[in-house]
Design an enzyme around this catalytic site. Structure first.
Site, PDB file in Angstrom:
ATOM      1  N   HIS A  19      14.891   2.387  -6.505  1.00  0.00           N
ATOM      2  CA  HIS A  19      15.327   2.632  -4.985  1.00  0.00           C
ATOM      3  C   HIS A  19      15.775   1.017  -3.905  1.00  0.00           C
ATOM      4  O   HIS A  19      15.902  -0.219  -4.534  1.00  0.00           O
ATOM      5  CB  HIS A  19      14.800   2.999  -4.598  1.00  0.00           C
ATOM      6  N   HIS A  55      14.552  -0.147  -1.591  1.00  0.00           N
ATOM      7  CA  HIS A  55      13.822  -0.875  -0.790  1.00  0.00           C
ATOM      8  C   HIS A  55      13.207  -2.328  -1.627  1.00  0.00           C
ATOM      9  O   HIS A  55      13.802  -2.645  -2.512  1.00  0.00           O
ATOM     10  CB  HIS A  55      12.036  -0.143  -0.592  1.00  0.00           C
ATOM     11  N   HIS A  79      10.616   9.386  -2.381  1.00  0.00           N
ATOM     12  CA  HIS A  79       9.780   8.511  -1.669  1.00  0.00           C
ATOM     13  C   HIS A  79      11.305   8.254  -0.527  1.00  0.00           C
ATOM     14  O   HIS A  79      10.764   7.424   0.796  1.00  0.00           O
ATOM     15  CB  HIS A  79       9.592   8.091  -2.515  1.00  0.00           C
ATOM     16  N   HIS A 126       4.514  -0.326  -9.307  1.00  0.00           N
ATOM     17  CA  HIS A 126       3.902  -0.679  -8.576  1.00  0.00           C
ATOM     18  C   HIS A 126       1.896  -0.428  -9.283  1.00  0.00           C
ATOM     19  O   HIS A 126       2.367   0.315 -10.116  1.00  0.00           O
ATOM     20  CB  HIS A 126       3.291  -0.448  -6.850  1.00  0.00           C
TER      21      HIS A 126
HETATM   22 ZN   LIG Z   1       9.632   1.904  -2.528  1.00  0.00          ZN
END
Ligand SMILES: [Zn+2]
Length: 282
Positions: free
Chosen positions: A54, A56, A110, A173
């Protein structure tokens, strides 16, 4: 197929997937080019493509630099906001990099353009791998920044939850300890949560990653994949799975972050900022 797990930034994971016979490699979420280049050199592989989950910055910000360093590098993703994107992929699309096969699994929520990547090698005894970005974490799921509980429910139950149970989960993460502390609050009697949390704490103490897990394991302790279990329903006060998920995620949002570990350098700078002017006056 070898997966190099590369810890970057505060708690992000970047991955390098290597086809061992040809030494071709594919990166997933190339956020920190310098670190990736070190591994590429050390492993003596050729970077063929980047798959971005994605847009980000902590997942995509290395794309431009790597595209400049490797002219012709292909950058795959499902969102126009992804830097240096060359190939926009859609749900179910399959990609091939030598013996490495990839199926793109679209999981908006998300972010509205979030893509997971399911990878395997034909004729290999290795379990397949899922690069789940910020959709599915070890013990948790991603925040709903650009989507709904309905979408995340589809992602978790129909798109990711139907993959082979031995699929290895490589997420975006290292949130495992915090996720499992929350999971324990949701299901205080769940032995699988207790065991995984104890193990994750040990890994954390040794500064070792908790990825990959397997989908089979996630079904045992990840409350976001256990929406129809009685203790999870009871905790949320809901019975309808989408409502259980919506409530669970909002309770997770307000679940307190552990205290940040003090950074000695930042503390020094802070102290000097405070004391410096006073001392100079003397
Ligand atoms: Zn993210």
């Amino acid at each position: 197929m070898k997966v190099k797990v590369i810890s970057v930034l505060e708690d992000n994971y970047m991955y390098l997937v290597i086809e061992e016979s040809t030494r071709d490699a594919v990166a997933v979420d190339a956020a920190v080019p310098k670190r990736l280049l070190e591994i590429i050199r050390k492993e003596n592989v050729v970077l063929r493509a980047i798959l971005t989950t994605h847009h980000h910055w902590d997942h995509a910000r290395g794309n431009e630099e790597l595209a400049q360093l490797f002219p012709g590098l292909r950058v795959f993703g499902a969102d126009e906001r992804i830097g240096a994107l060359t190939h926009k992929v859609t749900h179910g699309q399959e990609l091939t990099f030598g013996a490495i096969r990839v199926r793109c699994l679209f999981t908006p929520c998300h972010t509205s353009g979030h893509m997971c990547y399911f990878m395997w090698e034909d004729d290999s005894p290795d379990a397949p791998a899922l690069f789940s970005g910020d959709t599915l974490f070890v013990g948790g799921c991603g925040q709903f920044f650009e989507g709904t509980a309905e979408q995340m429910h589809t992602n978790l139950t129909q798109i990711l939850g139907t993959l082979p149970e031995d699929t290895k989960i490589f997420c975006g993460h290292e949130y495992t300890v915090r996720n499992l502390k929350f999971a324990l609050k949701v299901e205080p009697e769940n032995e699988a949560v207790k065991e995984k949390l104890a193990w994750a704490r040990q890994r954390d103490d040794q500064d070792l990653p908790t990825v990959p897990s397997t989908l089979h394991e996630e079904f045992l302790y990840n409350p976001f994949l256990r929406l129809t279990e009685e203790p999870v329903r009871r905790f949320t006060g809901r019975t309808e799975p989408v409502e259980v998920l919506r409530t669970l995620r909002s309770l997770r949002d307000s679940f307190k972050k552990p205290k940040e570990r003090p950074n000695p350098q930042a503390m020094l700078a802070f102290d000097w900022g405070l004391l410096g002017p006073l001392l100079e006056k003397k």
